[in-house]
Design a protein around this motif. Structure first.
Motif, PDB file in Angstrom:
ATOM      1  N   ASN A  97      76.704 -28.633 -13.241  1.00  0.00           N
ATOM      2  CA  ASN A  97      77.244 -28.043 -12.039  1.00  0.00           C
ATOM      3  C   ASN A  97      76.369 -26.913 -11.539  1.00  0.00           C
ATOM      4  N   LYS A  98      76.135 -26.923 -10.269  1.00  0.00           N
ATOM      5  CA  LYS A  98      75.382 -25.832  -9.657  1.00  0.00           C
ATOM      6  C   LYS A  98      76.345 -24.698  -9.348  1.00  0.00           C
ATOM      7  N   VAL A  99      76.018 -23.493  -9.786  1.00  0.00           N
ATOM      8  CA  VAL A  99      76.857 -22.343  -9.486  1.00  0.00           C
ATOM      9  C   VAL A  99      76.599 -21.947  -8.040  1.00  0.00           C
ATOM     10  N   LEU A 100      77.646 -22.015  -7.231  1.00  0.00           N
ATOM     11  CA  LEU A 100      77.489 -21.749  -5.812  1.00  0.00           C
ATOM     12  C   LEU A 100      77.360 -20.260  -5.541  1.00  0.00           C
ATOM     13  N   VAL A 101      78.123 -19.473  -6.269  1.00  0.00           N
ATOM     14  CA  VAL A 101      78.028 -18.027  -6.088  1.00  0.00           C
ATOM     15  C   VAL A 101      78.507 -17.356  -7.359  1.00  0.00           C
ATOM     16  N   THR A 102      77.762 -16.414  -7.848  1.00  0.00           N
ATOM     17  CA  THR A 102      78.155 -15.714  -9.069  1.00  0.00           C
ATOM     18  C   THR A 102      78.589 -14.292  -8.791  1.00  0.00           C
ATOM     19  N   LEU A 103      78.456 -13.829  -7.572  1.00  0.00           N
ATOM     20  CA  LEU A 103      79.022 -12.583  -7.100  1.00  0.00           C
ATOM     21  C   LEU A 103      78.392 -11.338  -7.683  1.00  0.00           C
ATOM     22  N   CYS A 104      77.879 -11.345  -8.870  1.00  0.00           N
ATOM     23  CA  CYS A 104      77.091 -10.235  -9.385  1.00  0.00           C
ATOM     24  C   CYS A 104      76.474 -10.652 -10.704  1.00  0.00           C
ATOM     25  N   ALA A 105      75.357 -10.065 -11.052  1.00  0.00           N
ATOM     26  CA  ALA A 105      74.671 -10.422 -12.289  1.00  0.00           C
ATOM     27  C   ALA A 105      75.341  -9.744 -13.470  1.00  0.00           C
ATOM     28  N   PHE A 106      75.439 -10.496 -14.596  1.00  0.00           N
ATOM     29  CA  PHE A 106      76.094  -9.939 -15.779  1.00  0.00           C
ATOM     30  C   PHE A 106      75.511  -8.595 -16.193  1.00  0.00           C
ATOM     31  N   ALA A 107      74.203  -8.489 -16.225  1.00  0.00           N
ATOM     32  CA  ALA A 107      73.582  -7.328 -16.862  1.00  0.00           C
ATOM     33  C   ALA A 107      73.689  -6.060 -16.046  1.00  0.00           C
ATOM     34  N   VAL A 138      90.419 -22.813 -19.393  1.00  0.00           N
ATOM     35  CA  VAL A 138      89.717 -24.095 -19.360  1.00  0.00           C
ATOM     36  C   VAL A 138      88.518 -24.131 -20.287  1.00  0.00           C
ATOM     37  N   ARG A 139      88.057 -22.956 -20.741  1.00  0.00           N
ATOM     38  CA  ARG A 139      86.929 -22.956 -21.672  1.00  0.00           C
ATOM     39  C   ARG A 139      86.851 -21.602 -22.372  1.00  0.00           C
ATOM     40  N   ARG A 140      86.498 -21.649 -23.658  1.00  0.00           N
ATOM     41  CA  ARG A 140      86.178 -20.432 -24.399  1.00  0.00           C
ATOM     42  C   ARG A 140      84.975 -20.735 -25.275  1.00  0.00           C
ATOM     43  N   MET A 141      84.012 -19.839 -25.272  1.00  0.00           N
ATOM     44  CA  MET A 141      82.791 -20.090 -26.015  1.00  0.00           C
ATOM     45  C   MET A 141      82.110 -18.760 -26.342  1.00  0.00           C
ATOM     46  N   ASN A 142      81.207 -18.803 -27.318  1.00  0.00           N
ATOM     47  CA  ASN A 142      80.381 -17.656 -27.656  1.00  0.00           C
ATOM     48  C   ASN A 142      78.988 -17.874 -27.083  1.00  0.00           C
ATOM     49  N   VAL A 143      78.428 -16.829 -26.484  1.00  0.00           N
ATOM     50  CA  VAL A 143      77.159 -16.947 -25.768  1.00  0.00           C
ATOM     51  C   VAL A 143      76.190 -15.906 -26.311  1.00  0.00           C
ATOM     52  N   GLU A 144      75.009 -16.360 -26.705  1.00  0.00           N
ATOM     53  CA  GLU A 144      73.984 -15.434 -27.179  1.00  0.00           C
ATOM     54  C   GLU A 144      73.368 -14.702 -26.000  1.00  0.00           C
ATOM     55  N   SER A 145      72.770 -13.547 -26.296  1.00  0.00           N
ATOM     56  CA  SER A 145      72.245 -12.689 -25.241  1.00  0.00           C
ATOM     57  C   SER A 145      71.235 -13.409 -24.360  1.00  0.00           C
ATOM     58  N   ALA A 146      70.479 -14.306 -24.934  1.00  0.00           N
ATOM     59  CA  ALA A 146      69.450 -15.013 -24.165  1.00  0.00           C
ATOM     60  C   ALA A 146      70.071 -15.886 -23.078  1.00  0.00           C
ATOM     61  N   LYS A 147      71.354 -16.262 -23.266  1.00  0.00           N
ATOM     62  CA  LYS A 147      72.016 -17.150 -22.321  1.00  0.00           C
ATOM     63  C   LYS A 147      73.021 -16.415 -21.435  1.00  0.00           C
ATOM     64  N   VAL A 148      73.209 -15.105 -21.642  1.00  0.00           N
ATOM     65  CA  VAL A 148      74.327 -14.410 -21.028  1.00  0.00           C
ATOM     66  C   VAL A 148      74.265 -14.397 -19.505  1.00  0.00           C
ATOM     67  N   GLY A 149      73.072 -14.454 -18.930  1.00  0.00           N
ATOM     68  CA  GLY A 149      72.962 -14.458 -17.488  1.00  0.00           C
ATOM     69  C   GLY A 149      72.933 -15.840 -16.876  1.00  0.00           C
ATOM     70  N   ASP A 150      72.962 -16.872 -17.701  1.00  0.00           N
ATOM     71  CA  ASP A 150      72.839 -18.242 -17.216  1.00  0.00           C
ATOM     72  C   ASP A 150      74.225 -18.816 -16.952  1.00  0.00           C
ATOM     73  N   TRP A 196      74.671 -22.616 -17.016  1.00  0.00           N
ATOM     74  CA  TRP A 196      74.811 -23.192 -18.355  1.00  0.00           C
ATOM     75  C   TRP A 196      76.215 -22.965 -18.900  1.00  0.00           C
ATOM     76  N   ILE A 197      76.746 -21.776 -18.685  1.00  0.00           N
ATOM     77  CA  ILE A 197      78.073 -21.445 -19.198  1.00  0.00           C
ATOM     78  C   ILE A 197      79.148 -22.313 -18.553  1.00  0.00           C
TER      79      ILE A 197
END
Length: 566
Positions: free
Chosen positions: A6-16, A521-533, A536-537
């Protein structure tokens, strides 16, 4: 459930770097969360932790709505006998600290709601009020908030065909938020006037008050007052306004209207088939309507604002949608659609910790709309699955550890074009493409990430939208990341996701995704390298709007934001 990647259409702000406020589908936003016109927070809890009372009669509903105790009230069934003019059933809320919620989607209240007598800390959710049709008489509104009542949140409600209006805030009331509501008319009339804020230009009790937020609401076929305000600082953000000529034709159709001493911030809304969507005729030389990044489609009349309004003293930008996303989000989620009163709490229980099993033969599963074949060489085991259009196969997969798994699927696709399958297990569904191979005897491998619970899982492979699929053979199941049990209470203590990076060792974050009705609908653990993706999430989620909660277990940090997935 569609679209694997799925393409993220809008993420509204970056995690970091995003400074975001907590957004919980069970908690209000906007002016309801402030004291007066200040930045001082007010915690709107309604009845709080009071034991819920389920009412099945209108008399019981009225009794508990008026008594002096904090109450959480669930409405079971259709209550009230209806009304006309100023006669009939009317729910009077004259005491503070009340939560009133429809027990099921579409819970119908055959009585207008009247909040008055300085009542405060009120929550109304998941209720439909169908009025008898509008007229020019001073009849009851479907909802009236008056008498200096304040700190009120109205969420996931529907107000139809109000006689004098659908939902008015008047006479010194203050700090009100409407979210995910529908204000509409089904019957044609010249008096389909929806939302009035302030009942007169001579209303001294309202000076400095009548501060109202409208976010994620839908006005449908209303002639005027969407809203029409006096005195207040009114925030109209991420709403949908749609006209209907069969209902409004022949009448004046006016949209957002800033009247006497009212400042309106009209921001990232969508207007469709509206006349005069921004109406300035009531400004009286003192009204201001600042128009920011709205979309006007097939609209006539004025679309331009006047002056500079105000800066809201509450956080909302981190979960505000782009105007291009508003129509789909509101149409999908507005109204009395909550499946139960606590749906947004999710009540999720972590599965116990857990290791994988591997190598399953697809042809050993339960095949519907397809067959097990062995005519094309190169397969493993006894054969492979050849799908018919609309076919599927369910394979029982047992793992010891709950978590995210990689399925490595052997397939052949001699069709000359890419074909897709949906792969699902429990709440998790992924739509995966299988590229063309040079022949049906040439096998390749495709990888899919999916969450499995510990124990036995029914993994389903199905063709998409009645189309044909590839032939699938053996698939391997490999653990990618085990689920971790959350042993700490998560509390918001910081304003930046960046703080998470140094708070947890190793750099692992807990991500929970909820739909807009609050279901996990989903729960998962995400490593720092993936936190902004975020792509992928959110991989495998169907298109729509979600709330993503990100926490750092052990660090006492929690952040929320809306995301839209295409």
């Amino acid at each position: 459930m569609k679209k694997c990647f799925n393409k993220v259409l809008v993420t509204l702000c970056a995690f970091a770097v995003c400074a975001s406020a907590a957004v919980d589908q069970c908690k209000p936003i906007g002016w309801a969360t402030r004291s007066g016109r200040t930045s001082t927070e007010f915690n709107v809890t309604g009845g709080g932790n009071a034991t819920p009372i389920t009412v099945k009669t209108f008399s019981d509903l009225q009794k508990y709505a008026k008594d002096s105790s904090p109450r959480v009230i669930y409405i079971d069934g259709t209550l009230g006998d209806g009304w006309s003019g100023t006669t009939g059933s009317r729910l009077n809320i004259t005491a503070s600290n009340k939560t009133i919620i429809g027990l099921k989607p579409g819970t119908l209240l055959k009585a207008p709601i009247h909040i008055t007598s300085k009542a405060s800390n009120i929550i109304i959710r998941n209720i439909v009020i169908q009025g008898p049709g509008s007229n020019a008489d001073q009849a009851w509104d479907n909802l009236t908030i008056e008498g200096e009542s304040k700190n009120i949140w109205i969420d996931h409600c529907e107000f139809w065909d109000g006689q004098d209006g659908n939902a008015d805030v008047v006479k010194g009331s203050d700090n009100v938020t409407f979210t995910w509501c529908i204000f509409g008319y089904k019957k044609k009339s010249t008096h389909n006037l929806s939302n009035l804020i302030g009942s007169s230009d001579n209303e001294p009790v309202s000076e400095g008050k009548l501060n109202v937020t409208y976010m994620f609401n839908w006005w449908k076929a209303a002639n005027q007052r969407k809203p029409r305000c006096r005195y207040g600082n009114v925030h109209v953000v991420n709403n949908l306004l749609t006209g209907d000529a069969s209902i409004t034709n022949g009448t004046d159709v006016l949209g957002v209207s800033a009247g006497h001493m009212c400042k309106v911030r009209t921001e990232r809304n969508v207007f469709i088939n509206e006349s005069n969507p921004i109406y300035t005729g009531n400004a009286n030389g003192t009204g201001v309507n600042e128009v920011i990044d709205n979309i006007f489609t097939n609209c006539s009349g004025n679309t331009r604002g006047t002056g500079t309004s105000f800066t809201p003293p509450y956080e909302y930008t981190s979960f505000m949608l782009k105007a291009s996303e508003v129509e789909a989000a509101v149409k999908a989620n507005a109204g009395a659609t909550l499946k139960n009163p606590t749906e947004c709490d999710a009540n999720y229980v972590e599965p116990p910790p857990p290791t994988p099993d591997k190598q399953y033969q697809a042809e050993k599963g339960t095949i519907t709309g397809g067959t097990s074949e062995s005519s094309n060489a190169g397969y493993h085991g006894d054969g492979y699955v050849n799908f018919d259009k609309g076919g599927d196969v369910v394979v029982k997969v047992k793992v010891d550890t709950a978590g995210q798994y990689k399925l490595s699927i052997d397939f052949a696709n001699g069709s000359g074009e890419s074909r897709s399958l949906t792969v699902s297990a429990g709440l998790d569904t992924v739509t995966a493409p299988f590229k063309a191979t040079s022949a049906w005897t040439v096998w390749d491998s495709a990888e899919v990430l999916i969450n499995l619970a510990s124990g036995e899982n029914a993994v389903k492979f199905a063709t998409l939208d009645g189309k044909d699929g590839p032939n699938i053979d053996q698939f391997d199941v490999m653990l990618v990341k085990a689920a971790e049990k959350d042993t700490t209470e998560e509390k918001p203590t910081s304003n930046r996701f960046a703080n998470l990076r140094s708070a947890v060792a190793p750099n692992v974050y807990r991500v929970s995704i909820f739909d807009t009705k609050g279901a996990l609908v989903r729960r998962m653990n995400v490593e720092s390298a993936k936190v902004g993706d975020v792509a992928w999430i959110t991989r495998g989620l169907p298109a729509g709007l979600y709330v993503m909660r990100m926490t750092a277990p052990g660090a006492g940090v929690e952040r929320h934001q809306f995301i839209a997935v295409k």
